[in-house]
Design a protein around this motif. Structure first.
Motif, PDB file in Angstrom:
ATOM      1  N   GLU A 222       0.807  -1.221   0.000  1.00  0.00           N
ATOM      2  CA  GLU A 222       0.000   0.000   0.000  1.00  0.00           C
ATOM      3  C   GLU A 222       0.840   1.270   0.000  1.00  0.00           C
ATOM      4  O   GLU A 222       0.292   2.380  -0.045  1.00  0.00           O
ATOM      5  N   ASP A 254      -2.757  -3.894  -4.958  1.00  0.00           N
ATOM      6  CA  ASP A 254      -4.074  -3.664  -5.554  1.00  0.00           C
ATOM      7  C   ASP A 254      -3.866  -3.335  -7.032  1.00  0.00           C
ATOM      8  O   ASP A 254      -3.353  -2.280  -7.374  1.00  0.00           O
ATOM      9  N   HIS A 257      -5.443   0.030  -8.121  1.00  0.00           N
ATOM     10  CA  HIS A 257      -5.181   1.259  -7.350  1.00  0.00           C
ATOM     11  C   HIS A 257      -5.050   2.447  -8.296  1.00  0.00           C
ATOM     12  O   HIS A 257      -4.470   2.351  -9.380  1.00  0.00           O
TER      13      HIS A 257
END
Length: 316
Positions: A222, A254, A257
């Motif tokens: 992240e 992700d 993202h």
């Protein structure tokens, strides 16, 4: 004493039995022996290639970058032997960083990383300029086509930039001077400054640096820089291999993202027109319907009309 003994044992197990003092006689002798071995290894190449480090230093840098990008293409095509890849890796790391020291040593259980580290370590004492020369010579020794390619660049018949190397492409950014860089960094908080420097090291040293950063847990899936770019998006932006992209997905990245501009990794790949990465992202479930802040879907960025058919097939 017990602590020191244990430290020596661990260092030995990690393969870090190299000489730390660059001014020691043992260190110098080992470096001289390695250089002599390399000169003998490449003795059959034309003298002009053996003297690539003479003259304009910028020409050496340009040729080194050219060869490194060309090697990445050969790697993606599966045309290199493992031993050739390892030797090229060792020269590249020596050229970009210098001597293999404790901070770069892999963990005890990372057998693949240890093998690479040990190859890099064989170049102890070789200057970064000489490492670039040996990288070029090694590339030229791979096959006749590679040697002729290097000779064409040396003779001015082609420019290094004329060779189509997707591994060298990334989303274009405006050139900024060092004062602007310092102003940029000065406006960041401590964590964003750390991330900025990590991302710059990864861009400079390639996906092997990204592997090491992940292993040292210096970033998470992240983690984002000031622009909202994750490590996964950085890997796409640098056109790294699908293997490292898969590693990052396993790491928890992700795939959809969005950065501060609303762009996804698929937007990045379409801007670069990286066919292999685009296919990988779509197969892994990248959402091609996401629009960036300009209202553009990834397919609308892609210039290759033929590849639009692949998008349409995936969508259906």
């Amino acid at each position: 004493m017990l602590f020191l003994a244990l430290k020596d044992l661990v260092n030995g197990l990690r393969g870090k039995n190299y000489v730390d003092q660059e001014d020691s006689e043992e260190f110098k002798a080992a470096a001289e022996k390695r250089v002599a071995t390399l000169n003998d290894q490449f003795k059959d190449l034309d003298q002009e290639l053996q003297n690539v480090d003479e003259g304009d230093p910028s020409a050496l840098e340009e040729l080194f970058t050219h060869c490194a990008a060309s090697v990445q293409n050969l790697t993606l095509e599966g045309k290199l032997k493992q031993e050739d890849l390892l030797e090229l890796y060792g020269f590249f790391k020596q050229a970009m960083i210098g001597d293999a020291t404790d901070k770069y040593a892999p963990s005890l259980l990372d057998l693949k990383g240890k093998a690479k580290f040990n190859v890099w370590r064989t170049n102890l004492g070789i200057t970064q300029e000489d490492a670039k020369k040996y990288y070029i010579l090694k590339y030229a020794s791979l096959n006749k086509e590679a040697e002729e390619n290097v000779m064409q660049v040396l003779n001015g018949e082609i420019d290094a930039q004329e060779v189509d190397n997707p591994a060298m492409r990334s989303i274009s950014r405006p050139e900024i001077d060092q004062k602007e860089v310092q102003n940029y960094i000065g406006a960041l908080d401590e964590d964003k400054t750390r991330i900025f420097k990590l991302y710059e090291e990864i861009r400079a040293n390639g996906e092997e640096e990204l592997y090491m950063v992940i292993e040292r847990k210096e970033i998470s899936a992240e983690t984002t820089n000031k622009e909202g770019m994750t490590p996964f998006m950085l890997a796409v932006d640098e056109a790294f291999s699908v293997e490292i992209l898969q590693t990052l997905l396993d790491f928890g990245a992700d795939i959809n993202h969005r950065d501060n501009d609303g762009s996804t990794a698929l937007h990045y790949a379409c801007t670069l027109e990286e066919e292999e990465i685009i296919k990988f992202l779509l197969e892994k479930g990248a959402d091609q319907s996401i629009e960036n802040n300009e209202g553009e879907k990834p397919i609308e960025i892609l210039q290759d009309e033929e590849f639009h058919k692949y998008f349409e097939k995936q969508e259906s």
